[in-house]
Motif scaffolding. Sequence first.
Motif, PDB file in Angstrom:
ATOM      1  N   VAL A  35       0.835  -1.202   0.000  1.00 26.05           N
ATOM      2  CA  VAL A  35       0.000   0.000   0.000  1.00 26.05           C
ATOM      3  C   VAL A  35       0.871   1.254   0.000  1.00 26.05           C
ATOM      4  CG1 VAL A  35      -1.635   1.321   1.391  1.00 26.05           C
ATOM      5  CG2 VAL A  35      -2.010  -1.105   1.013  1.00 26.05           C
ATOM      6  N   ARG A  36       1.962   1.238   0.767  1.00 24.36           N
ATOM      7  CA  ARG A  36       2.878   2.384   0.775  1.00 24.36           C
ATOM      8  C   ARG A  36       3.468   2.630  -0.603  1.00 24.36           C
ATOM      9  NH1 ARG A  36       4.958   0.520   5.691  1.00 24.36           N
ATOM     10  NH2 ARG A  36       6.632  -0.468   4.584  1.00 24.36           N
ATOM     11  N   ASN A  37       3.723   1.547  -1.364  1.00 27.89           N
ATOM     12  CA  ASN A  37       4.306   1.683  -2.690  1.00 27.89           C
ATOM     13  C   ASN A  37       3.261   1.970  -3.763  1.00 27.89           C
ATOM     14  OD1 ASN A  37       6.872   1.183  -1.727  1.00 27.89           O
ATOM     15  ND2 ASN A  37       6.687  -1.020  -1.992  1.00 27.89           N
ATOM     16  N   GLY A  38       1.987   2.003  -3.378  1.00 27.56           N
ATOM     17  CA  GLY A  38       0.940   2.297  -4.340  1.00 27.56           C
ATOM     18  C   GLY A  38       0.445   1.087  -5.088  1.00 27.56           C
ATOM     19  N   ASP A  39       0.846  -0.115  -4.673  1.00 25.60           N
ATOM     20  CA  ASP A  39       0.397  -1.351  -5.318  1.00 25.60           C
ATOM     21  C   ASP A  39      -0.794  -1.918  -4.579  1.00 25.60           C
ATOM     22  OD1 ASP A  39       2.571  -1.151  -7.006  1.00 25.60           O
ATOM     23  OD2 ASP A  39       3.844  -2.380  -5.716  1.00 25.60           O
ATOM     24  N   LEU A  40      -1.492  -2.831  -5.211  1.00 24.81           N
ATOM     25  CA  LEU A  40      -2.537  -3.579  -4.521  1.00 24.81           C
ATOM     26  C   LEU A  40      -1.890  -4.713  -3.756  1.00 24.81           C
ATOM     27  CD1 LEU A  40      -5.299  -3.842  -7.261  1.00 24.81           C
ATOM     28  CD2 LEU A  40      -5.295  -2.411  -5.222  1.00 24.81           C
ATOM     29  N   PRO A  41      -2.274  -4.900  -2.500  1.00 22.49           N
ATOM     30  CA  PRO A  41      -1.668  -5.990  -1.740  1.00 22.49           C
ATOM     31  C   PRO A  41      -2.148  -7.350  -2.236  1.00 22.49           C
ATOM     32  CG  PRO A  41      -3.341  -4.889  -0.446  1.00 22.49           C
ATOM     33  CD  PRO A  41      -3.198  -4.103  -1.710  1.00 22.49           C
TER      34      PRO A  41
END
Length: 45
Positions: A35-41
Amino acid sequence: MSKTASIGLAPSNGLFGRLMASIDRLLMASARAAVRNGDLPYFGL
């Protein structure tokens, strides 16, 4: 307000319970990093 829901279960002190708790902590840490990297977990194992 959180967008997720959790179910409160009685803590299990057995080996299986501790194993599941450590896997849960690992998956949650991975989801937070995603989430911090902007990806979907990724969910699940």
